[in-house]
Design an enzyme around this catalytic site. Structure first.
Site, PDB file in Angstrom:
ATOM      1  N   LEU A  68       4.598  -8.890  10.766  1.00 41.27           N
ATOM      2  CA  LEU A  68       4.956 -10.016  11.725  1.00 41.27           C
ATOM      3  C   LEU A  68       6.476  -9.831  12.042  1.00 41.27           C
ATOM      4  O   LEU A  68       6.632 -10.421  13.305  1.00 41.27           O
ATOM      5  CB  LEU A  68       5.100 -11.311  10.778  1.00 41.27           C
ATOM      6  CG  LEU A  68       3.587 -11.760  10.613  1.00 41.27           C
ATOM      7  CD1 LEU A  68       3.670 -12.908   9.615  1.00 41.27           C
ATOM      8  CD2 LEU A  68       3.150 -12.632  11.735  1.00 41.27           C
ATOM      9  N   GLY A  71      13.776  -7.960   9.513  1.00 39.23           N
ATOM     10  CA  GLY A  71      15.167  -8.269  10.079  1.00 39.23           C
ATOM     11  C   GLY A  71      16.079  -7.542   9.349  1.00 39.23           C
ATOM     12  O   GLY A  71      15.878  -6.213   9.114  1.00 39.23           O
ATOM     13  N   GLY A  72      17.420  -7.760   8.952  1.00 40.13           N
ATOM     14  CA  GLY A  72      18.205  -6.960   8.255  1.00 40.13           C
ATOM     15  C   GLY A  72      17.981  -6.552   6.838  1.00 40.13           C
ATOM     16  O   GLY A  72      18.053  -5.544   6.219  1.00 40.13           O
ATOM     17  N   GLN A  75      11.170  -7.595   5.295  1.00 39.70           N
ATOM     18  CA  GLN A  75      10.066  -7.146   6.265  1.00 39.70           C
ATOM     19  C   GLN A  75       9.030  -8.218   5.994  1.00 39.70           C
ATOM     20  O   GLN A  75       8.556  -8.542   4.706  1.00 39.70           O
ATOM     21  CB  GLN A  75       9.438  -5.848   6.036  1.00 39.70           C
ATOM     22  CG  GLN A  75      10.324  -4.896   5.392  1.00 39.70           C
ATOM     23  CD  GLN A  75       9.708  -3.552   5.328  1.00 39.70           C
ATOM     24  OE1 GLN A  75       8.888  -3.213   5.846  1.00 39.70           O
ATOM     25  NE2 GLN A  75      10.003  -2.997   4.255  1.00 39.70           N
ATOM     26  N   VAL A  76       8.447  -8.597   6.975  1.00 40.00           N
ATOM     27  CA  VAL A  76       7.566  -9.845   6.866  1.00 40.00           C
ATOM     28  C   VAL A  76       6.180  -9.407   7.378  1.00 40.00           C
ATOM     29  O   VAL A  76       5.927  -8.890   8.263  1.00 40.00           O
ATOM     30  CB  VAL A  76       8.033 -11.209   7.552  1.00 40.00           C
ATOM     31  CG1 VAL A  76       7.139 -12.264   7.385  1.00 40.00           C
ATOM     32  CG2 VAL A  76       9.599 -11.630   6.927  1.00 40.00           C
ATOM     33  N   ASP A 191      23.403 -17.771  10.195  1.00 39.54           N
ATOM     34  CA  ASP A 191      22.830 -16.768  10.955  1.00 39.54           C
ATOM     35  C   ASP A 191      21.893 -17.039  12.072  1.00 39.54           C
ATOM     36  O   ASP A 191      20.707 -16.773  12.153  1.00 39.54           O
ATOM     37  CB  ASP A 191      22.163 -15.533  10.290  1.00 39.54           C
ATOM     38  CG  ASP A 191      21.973 -14.248  10.821  1.00 39.54           C
ATOM     39  OD1 ASP A 191      22.669 -14.072  11.927  1.00 39.54           O
ATOM     40  OD2 ASP A 191      21.314 -13.387  10.533  1.00 39.54           O
TER      41      ASP A 191
HETATM   42  N1  LIG Z   1       7.124 -17.438   7.926  1.00 38.40           N
HETATM   43  C1  LIG Z   1       6.887 -16.403   8.852  1.00 38.40           C
HETATM   44  N2  LIG Z   1       5.579 -16.523   9.558  1.00 38.40           N
HETATM   45  C2  LIG Z   1       6.024 -15.515  10.895  1.00 38.40           C
HETATM   46  N3  LIG Z   1       6.811 -14.852  10.850  1.00 38.40           N
HETATM   47  C3  LIG Z   1       7.760 -14.497  10.229  1.00 38.40           C
HETATM   48  C4  LIG Z   1       8.032 -15.684   9.123  1.00 38.40           C
HETATM   49  N4  LIG Z   1       9.310 -15.497   8.270  1.00 38.40           N
HETATM   50  C5  LIG Z   1       9.724 -14.261   9.154  1.00 38.40           C
HETATM   51  N5  LIG Z   1       8.920 -13.896  10.117  1.00 38.40           N
HETATM   52  C6  LIG Z   1       9.299 -12.781  11.158  1.00 38.40           C
HETATM   53  O1  LIG Z   1       9.895 -11.864  10.476  1.00 38.40           O
HETATM   54  C7  LIG Z   1      11.422 -11.409  10.687  1.00 38.40           C
HETATM   55  C8  LIG Z   1      12.413 -11.384   9.715  1.00 38.40           C
HETATM   56  O2  LIG Z   1      12.366 -12.318   8.902  1.00 38.40           O
HETATM   57  P1  LIG Z   1      13.656 -13.011   7.997  1.00 38.40           P
HETATM   58  O3  LIG Z   1      13.470 -14.048   7.185  1.00 38.40           O
HETATM   59  O4  LIG Z   1      14.610 -13.356   9.484  1.00 38.40           O
HETATM   60  O5  LIG Z   1      14.116 -11.656   7.382  1.00 38.40           O
HETATM   61  P2  LIG Z   1      15.616 -10.958   7.620  1.00 38.40           P
HETATM   62  O6  LIG Z   1      16.555 -11.622   6.460  1.00 38.40           O
HETATM   63  O7  LIG Z   1      15.381  -9.722   6.966  1.00 38.40           O
HETATM   64  O8  LIG Z   1      16.187 -10.983   8.866  1.00 38.40           O
HETATM   65  C9  LIG Z   1      11.880 -12.971  11.802  1.00 38.40           C
HETATM   66  O9  LIG Z   1      12.582 -12.650  12.607  1.00 38.40           O
HETATM   67  C10 LIG Z   1      10.317 -13.039  12.264  1.00 38.40           C
HETATM   68  O10 LIG Z   1       9.995 -12.612  13.373  1.00 38.40           O
HETATM   69 MG   LIG Z   2      16.340 -12.776  10.062  1.00 37.42          MG
END
Ligand SMILES: Nc1ncnc2c1ncn2[C@@H]1O[C@H](COP(=O)(O)OP(=O)(O)O)[C@@H](O)[C@H]1O
Ligand SMILES: [Mg+2]
Length: 621
Positions: A68, A71-72, A75-76, A191
Site C-alpha cells: 500500500l 515511508g521512512g 512498509q505497509v 510529520d
Molecule cells: N492504514 C493504512 N491503510 C492504507 N495505506 C496505509 C495505511 N497506513 C499507511 N499506509 C500507506 O503507507 C505509507 C507509509 O505509512 P506510514 O505509517 O506513513 O509509514 P512511515 O512511518 O514509514 O512513513 C503511507 O504514506 C500510506 O501511503
Molecule cells: Mg509516513
C-alpha cells in the site's frame, strides 16, 4: 600587531591548550549533513522480504498481499484474512493494513517501534486509524490497522497534480479537527504532510473521510502527569520531520509544539492547492539550510498569491504562533468552511465547527493579524547592528565605529593610556567598531589585524605567552581583528572556523567543560572560541534567520544572559549563559539599529547600562 603598554601578569593558572582540531579550519560538509528524518533510514532494500503470512498478538491469520505504501520507517501491505470474514472493518476484518518495521531499522533499536507506544497511550482519536493488534514475527514488527485508501499525495498525483479549492478547504477543516483532538491528548504529530493524510477505502462508507497516519515522530507537548507545557529548547543540530513541510522552528531544532503541526499543515494545503512550494528543488548537503532560509524569506502574501484570502490568513496566523500558545482551531476552521462548497457535494466529509454551539467559540475569536501583538515570524530581512547592554556600576566606556585599519592603533593606544581595554569588537563594511572600557578585569592586551580569518600562527604564539582570545570580528572579505588578553579566568581555549554554524563542535566541547566565550563571522563563515573555566554553569545557543526574539525572552526568563553574539548576512546566533556568580543587577537589554547606535548608547549609559556585546548582520526590520 601591537601590544598594549599596560603590563602586569596574573594570567591563566594552567597553560593554554591549543587543540589541533580547534585550530584547523574545518569545512562545512562534515558538520551539516542534512538528516531528513532522524532515525528513518532507507534500509529496507538491504533487509529480507516481508513474510507471506502473518499472525501476531492473537490475531487471526492473514495473507500479505499488495503493497500500500512505504515511508521512512515502515512498509505497509494489504492483509487478507486466511479464513474469509464478513467483517468490513474492525479487528478480524477481511482486509487490514499491515505496517511492517524491520527489527534492525533505526526506530526499533531498543525493541518495538516507538510508534506503538504512542498508539498505546493515545487511545482512540477521531481521524486516526485504529490499531487492532501488534506483535513481532521473525525479524519483523507488525502493526495491524484498519485498511484505508489512497494518501492525499496519491490523490494529487493521480489527478494530474492538481486539487480543487473545495477539496483543499475541506482537508483544511478536517485536518484541523483531527489535529485539535490529537493535541488535546497531549501529542503533536511531528510529520504533517500529504503522504500521511489518507482517505477511507474507495467504495466504502469511509471513502470521503480523512485520516492522519504515521505517529513515528509524534512527541508530547504536554506532561501527562502535571499537564504542563514541555520546556522550550533549541538544538540546532537536530532535525526531525520532512524538509519540504517542516516548520521553520523544526528546521532550527526547536522543541516541537502545537504550532509546528499547523505550520506544516499550511505548507501541505498550499502544496496541494498550488502544486508546488517555493523551496522545492534544492539539493545537496545544505538543502535543509537553504529550504529553511527560503521559508523565512517567503511572506504569507507571496506564498498564498492567487489563492483565496483564507489561505493567507491561515498561514500568517500559524507561523506567528508562540511556542506554548494554544491555536484557535475553531476560528481557523471557520476560515476554510465557506470554501468547502455545499454539504452534499463536498469531496471530503467535514465535521466542521459545530454550529449554534456558542461555547465552542474560542476566547477572542479574531485572528489578530495586525495590532500590537508581537509576531514570532517578523517582517523583512534586514542587516543591522545588534548591541547588548548589561547593567554595571558606573564605569568608563568608549566606542569607536567606522574605524579604518590604519586608525585602530591610535584609538587603542589612547584607550590603554586611559586605563581601558577592548571589551568587544565588530565589523561593518570593512570598518571596525571598538568598545573599550574599564570593566574588563584584564591586565594586558594585544590585538592583531590580519587578512586571515583567523590568524592561526599569531593566536598560537600568544596562547604560548598566556593570552586568551577575548574579542574578535571578521569582515566580509575575510580579514579579522582578534583581541587577546591576560587576566581572564580561562585555563584553556580552543577555536573553530567553519562554513556553517558549528553546533556539533560546540556540543562536543560543552561535554568537555568548555563554554563559548567569543564568536565572529566573516561573510558566511563562523569562528567560535570556547574556553575552560569561563565562569558559566550553563549555556545554550539561539540560532535563527532573524533576530530570535522569542527564544531570547524565554532564556532570559530562565536566568540566562546573552554572553556572545555574531551574525552573517543570513543568520544570527546568540550564546546565552548562566553565570556562576549572579550579578547584583541582572538587567540586560538588546537593541537593533540600522546605523551605529551612538545616541542610544549614551542614553543607556545614563541608566548604567553598558555595551556587553556587539555584532552586525542579519536581523529583521
Ligand atoms: N492504514 C493504512 N491503510 C492504507 N495505506 C496505509 C495505511 N497506513 C499507511 N499506509 C500507506 O503507507 C505509507 C507509509 O505509512 P506510514 O505509517 O506513513 O509509514 P512511515 O512511518 O514509514 O512513513 C503511507 O504514506 C500510506 O501511503
Ligand atoms: Mg509516513
Amino acid at each position: 600587531m601591537k601590544a598594549a603598554e599596560a603590563g602586569a601578569s596574573g594570567a591563566a593558572a594552567v597553560g593554554p591548550g591549543a587543540e589541533a582540531q580547534g585550530i584547523a579550519p574545518i569545512a562545512e560538509n562534515d558538520d551539516q549533513k542534512q538528516k531528513q528524518r532522524v532515525g528513518k533510514e532507507k534500509e529496507e532494500e538491504a533487509t529480507a522480504p516481508v513474510p507471506d503470512k502473518v499472525q501476531v498478538g492473537g490475531m487471526p491469520e492473514y495473507f500479505v498481499e499488495r503493497k500500500l505504501g512505504k515511508g521512512g520507517f515502515g512498509q505497509v501491505y494489504v492483509g487478507r484474512r486466511a479464513v474469509v470474514s464478513k467483517m468490513k472493518d474492525g479487528p478480524g476484518a477481511n482486509y487490514v493494513a499491515l505496517k511492517f518495521e524491520h527489527r534492525s531499522s533505526k526506530g526499533c533499536n531498543y525493541g518495538p517501534p516507538y510508534e506503538w507506544s504512542v498508539y498505546n497511550s493515545l487511545g482512540g482519536v477521531h481521524g486516526i486509524p485504529k490499531v487492532h493488534y501488534k506483535g513481532r514475527q521473525g525479524d519483523w514488527y507488525i502493526m495491524v490497522m484498519d485498511m484505508l485508501g489512497p494518501s492525499l499525495w496519491d490523490v494529487w498525483n493521480q489527478s494530474g497534480q492538481v486539487m480543487s479549492q473545495e477539496m483543499v478547504a475541506c482537508i483544511g477543516v478536517e485536518a484541523l479537527s483531527i489535529l485539535k483532538e490529537l493535541h488535546s491528548k497531549g501529542y503533536v504529530h511531528g510529520d504533517v504532510k500529504p503522504e500521511n493524510f489518507l482517505l477511507g477505502q474507495p467504495g466504502s462508507l469511509q471513502e470521503k473521510r480523512l485520516y492522519l497516519v504515521d505517529l513515528g515522530l509524534a512527541t508530547r507537548w504536554k506532561d501527562p502527569v502535571c499537564g504542563t507545557h514541555v520546556e522550550y529548547d533549541q538544538r540546532p543540530d537536530v532535525f526531525r520531520g520532512t524538509v519540504r513541510y517542516a516548520s521553520v522552528h523544526a528546521h532550527l531544532g526547536r522543541t516541537a509544539s502545537r504550532r509546528d503541526d499547523l505550520e506544516s499543515l499550511a505548507y501541505t494545503l498550499l502544496f496541494l492547492l498550488k502544486g508546488r512550494l517555493p523551496w522545492q528543488g534544492y539539493q545537496g548537503d545544505n538543502k535543509g539550510y537553504l529550504v529553511c532560509k527560503k521559508k523565512m524569506a517567503t511572506s504569507g502574501e507571496m506564498l498564498c498569491r492567487y489563492t483565496p484570502p483564507a489561505f493567507r490568513q491561515f498561514t500568517e496566523s500559524v507561523v506567528n504562533l508562540k511556542f506554548d500558545e494554544e491555536p484557535k482551531y475553531e476560528t481557523l476552521m471557520r476560515l476554510f468552511e465557506p470554501l468547502c462548497g455545499p454539504a452534499p457535494q463536498r469531496p471530503i466529509l467535514i465535521e466542521g465547527v459545530k454550529v449554534g454551539q456558542k461555547r465552542m467559540r474560542e476566547p477572542d475569536d479574531a485572528l489578530d493579524d495586525s495590532g500590537p501583538r508581537k509576531k514570532i515570524r517578523l517582517g523583512l530581512p534586514a542587516t543591522q547592528w545588534i548591541t547588548v547592554y548589561n547593567a554595571h556600576r558606573p564605569m568608563k566606556q568608549r566606542y569607536h565605529y567606522n574605524v579604518a585599519n590604519t586608525r585602530v592603533e591610535q584609538h587603542v593606544e589612547k584607550g590603554n593610556d586611559d586605563g581601558l581595554y577592548i571589551s568587544s569588537v565588530a565589523c561593518c563594511q570593512e570598518l571596525w567598531a571598538l568598545i573599550m572600557d574599564a570593566g574588563t578585569g584584564f591586565s594586558a592586551q594585544v590585538y592583531n589585524l590580519s587578512n586571515q580569518f583567523l590568524p592561526k600562527e599569531w593566536i598560537m604564539e600568544k596562547w604560548e605567552e598566556g593570552f586568551y582570545i577575548t574579542g574578535m570580528a571578521g569582515s566580509m572579505t575575510g580579514s579579522s581583528l582578534v583581541v587577546m588578553s591576560k587576566g581572564t579566568p580561562y585555563t584553556q581555549q580552543s577555536y573553530k572556523v567553519s562554513d556553517s554554524f558549528p553546533f556539533k563542535w560546540i556540543n562536543k566541547k560543552w561535554k568537555e567543560g568548555f563554554y563559548v566565550t567569543s564568536m565572529a563571522t566573516s561573510h558566511t563563515r563562523w569562528a567560535v572560541v570556547m574556553s575552560r573555566n569561563a565562569g558559566f554553569v550553563d549555556q545554550c545557543v539561539e540560532l535563527d534567520f532573524q533576530y530570535p526574539s522569542e527564544g531570547i525572552h524565554r532564556r532570559w526568563d530562565a536566568g540566562f544572559r546573552i554572553t556572545a553574539c555574531a551574525a552573517t548576512p543570513d543568520q544570527s546566533a546568540f550564546v546565552i549563559s548562566v553565570p556562576r556568580r549572579r550579578p547584583m543587577d541582572e538587567t540586560q537589554e538588546t537593541l537593533r539599529t540600522s546605523a551605529f547606535p551612538s545616541s542610544h548608547v549614551k542614553e543607556k549609559w545614563a541608566k548604567n547600562l553598558y555595551i556587553a556585546g556587539i555584532a552586525y548582520g542579519r536581523t529583521v526590520s
